[in-house]
Design an enzyme around this catalytic site. Structure first.
Site, PDB file in Angstrom:
ATOM      1  N   ASP A 231       0.833  -1.199   0.000  1.00 57.56           N
ATOM      2  CA  ASP A 231       0.000   0.000   0.000  1.00 57.56           C
ATOM      3  C   ASP A 231       0.870   1.252   0.000  1.00 57.56           C
ATOM      4  O   ASP A 231       1.998   1.237   0.491  1.00 57.56           O
ATOM      5  CB  ASP A 231      -0.902  -0.011   1.238  1.00 57.56           C
ATOM      6  CG  ASP A 231      -2.174   0.790   1.053  1.00 57.56           C
ATOM      7  OD1 ASP A 231      -2.361   1.369  -0.034  1.00 57.56           O
ATOM      8  OD2 ASP A 231      -2.986   0.831   1.993  1.00 57.56           O
ATOM      9  N   HIS A 376      -9.765  -1.250  -7.910  1.00 54.01           N
ATOM     10  CA  HIS A 376      -9.646  -0.255  -6.840  1.00 54.01           C
ATOM     11  C   HIS A 376      -8.728   0.900  -7.217  1.00 54.01           C
ATOM     12  O   HIS A 376      -9.109   2.074  -7.099  1.00 54.01           O
ATOM     13  CB  HIS A 376      -9.149  -0.934  -5.564  1.00 54.01           C
ATOM     14  CG  HIS A 376      -8.718   0.018  -4.503  1.00 54.01           C
ATOM     15  ND1 HIS A 376      -9.594   0.911  -3.905  1.00 54.01           N
ATOM     16  CD2 HIS A 376      -7.495   0.240  -3.938  1.00 54.01           C
ATOM     17  CE1 HIS A 376      -8.934   1.635  -3.013  1.00 54.01           C
ATOM     18  NE2 HIS A 376      -7.665   1.254  -3.018  1.00 54.01           N
TER      19      HIS A 376
END
Length: 526
Positions: A231, A376
């Site tokens: 991330d 996403h």
């Protein structure tokens, strides 16, 4: 801006070497009486090689448009690099005592961006503070700082951003949270020591309402969120702070994140004390990891030459838009490429309208074979799908951190979550609607976004999107389907995959304002 007139006078009288050593620093930060602290020997940051590096103070100083990093709280610009972080939410019970202690004892503890950029100047525990609208009002600050969402509070907008208020933690319901301390260090022991110090200073002037302890995941999972994906790769480059813009990284004006700076859409109307502050959006997002893993195992993509396990990994990668290593599926469509994922000069360098395997007949407005329109990372950063003028106003800086333990053997065996874990989501922006609210309500939870594609119902974001918790269809996740018993395959980019439930559930949060150090001083004097 950090450079005073005297700085430019020095240019004509000093050599380059003298200038670097002697350049004065112009800052709006108030003087602080800091108690000497032990020096660090190791950074309180994690530093996965795939993520953009932070600049040095010296590099920022050399920028023509350098920000006043002596006056900006440390969490706003650094992104997702903390080892451990505690969020301590409080209410103010005695405003007069709180403001007195804020000025005399808390302000000297607040960590600046300048201090956080070097191990030598990092405190043992970094401390930041932010206030909700009701918190500012409780402290006698009634100025309009130019954000209606901040005034309304997150609870009033729960359904707007797709939350189910019945699932919110009672601590976040209403507007009783007045502020939050953010404490970051290498160990929870150091964090707890600093928290005890703060509580001792403030005494009965505050009441604890809620706390959440976050931590980077252990070992090889450091930098990865609980579903297992690396991330923080796609942070924007901030003009006046970022000295090296990586390939594929978008440079944007600091006013998208800092009030009163260049690019702030309300730059001329902010009160002076609010300059260099930022709106902090906090969200406690539970992740249902065993259920997510079981869904992938039950629905492997049936791709020629791939095992069922590899098909499950591919489905997860296409839902996210990246493999767990951080490699984008647009550049590596059918298998993970950990070398690509770890290379910060390549892992963010792509545009959805440029084919990864160039084909003159390919037009990616009509093709999601390499990356689904609803993936996403494409939903929240539709690079090339929109013009920069349409996308750039909605950039945020994410400063999130995982919370909760690793999945237990019992949870993995039963595919059922029994322990709370997830993401302590933090974003910074100068306008909450343009940032978080827009992303969540207009892009993430919109079945028709990305606009202008052939498929009219792309679906919500398969990771953090929601349609009230029920099943929802996502197109483009399965690019190939078998057409007969001989296992011939054909392209079917519009084939829907049904996601049976939300794998990420919000348990609430709040909107805060993270003032500059001069802003904290002004609040204390209000």
């Amino acid at each position: 801006m950090r450079k005073s007139i005297s700085t430019f006078i020095l240019l004509s009288v000093l050599s380059v070497g003298q200038l670097v050593a002697a350049r004065p620093r112009s800052t709006n930060a108030p003087p602080r009486r800091r108690t000497p602290q032990p020096r660090r020997t190791t950074s309180l940051f994690i530093n996965p090689p795939a993520l953009p590096d932070l600049p040095t103070v010296q590099a920022v100083d050399k920028l023509d448009d350098a920000l006043d990093i002596d006056n900006i709280q440390s969490d706003i610009l650094v992104g997702m690099k903390k080892t451990k972080e505690l969020f301590f939410f409080f209410g103010v019970e005695d405003a007069a005592t709180f403001k007195s202690k804020l000025a005399s004892d808390i302000l000297p503890l607040i960590t600046t961006t300048t201090e956080i950029l070097s191990t030598d100047t990092q405190p043992i525990t970094a401390v930041n503070i932010a206030f909700s609208h009701t918190g500012l009002v409780a402290l006698g600050v009634n100025d309009d700082i130019g954000d209606t969402d901040f005034v309304s509070g997150q609870f009033s907008e729960a359904t707007t951003v797709g939350d189910r208020p019945t699932l919110w933690d009672p601590a976040f319901a209403g507007t009783k949270i007045h502020g939050v301390f953010l404490l970051a260090s290498n160990t929870t022991e150091d964090i707890n020591t600093e928290l005890a110090n703060i509580q001792s200073i403030l005494g009965s002037s505050i009441t604890e309402i809620h706390r959440l302890q976050g931590a980077a995941r252990p070992g090889a999972e450091e930098g990865h969120e609980h579903f297992g994906f690396l991330d923080g790769i796609s942070q924007p480059a901030v003009n006046g702070f970022t000295d090296t813009v990586l390939p594929g990284q978008t440079p944007v004006d600091p006013g998208l994140f800092l009030l009163g700076e260049s690019g702030d859409p309300s730059q001329d109307s902010r009160p002076s004390w609010a300059v260099d502050g930022s709106f902090l959006v906090f969200r406690q997002l539970q992740q249902f990891v065993p259920e997510f893993n079981q869904f992938l195992a039950d629905h492997p993509l049936d791709i020629p030459g791939r095992t069922a396990e590899e098909g499950s990994e591919l489905l997860g990668a296409r839902m996210v838009g990246r493999w767990k290593s951080g490699a984008p599926v647009f550049l590596s469509p059918t298998q993970d490429d950990p070398v690509l994922g770890a290379d910060k000069n390549r892992n963010n360098d792509f545009n959805y309208l440029v084919a990864s395997d160039p084909d003159p007949g390919t037009e990616n407005h009509f093709n999601q074979t390499a990356c689904p329109f609803g993936a996403h990372i494409r939903k929240v950063h539709p690079r090339g799908d929109l013009s920069p003028s349409a996308e750039n106003p909605h950039f945020i800086i994410r400063s999130s951190i995982p919370y909760g333990p690793e999945v237990t053997d019992a949870e993995a065996a039963s595919s059922t979550t029994s322990v709370d874990r997830g993401l302590a989501f933090v974003s910074y922006q100068s306008n909450i609607f343009n940032g978080f609210v827009f992303l969540q309500s207009i892009w993430i939870n919109n079945v028709n976004f990305i606009f202008g594609k052939v498929d009219p119902t792309i679906g919500v974001d398969p990771i953090i999107g929601t349609l009230g918790g029920g099943p929802h269809n996502i197109s483009g996740l399965n690019p190939l389907i078998p057409v007969n018993e001989t296992v011939d395959f054909q392209d079917d980019p519009w084939n829907d995959v049904v996601i049976p439930r939300d794998f990420v559930v919000s348990h609430g949060g709040e909107y805060f304002f993270s003032p500059s150090l001069s802003g904290i001083s002004a609040i204390a004097a209000a």
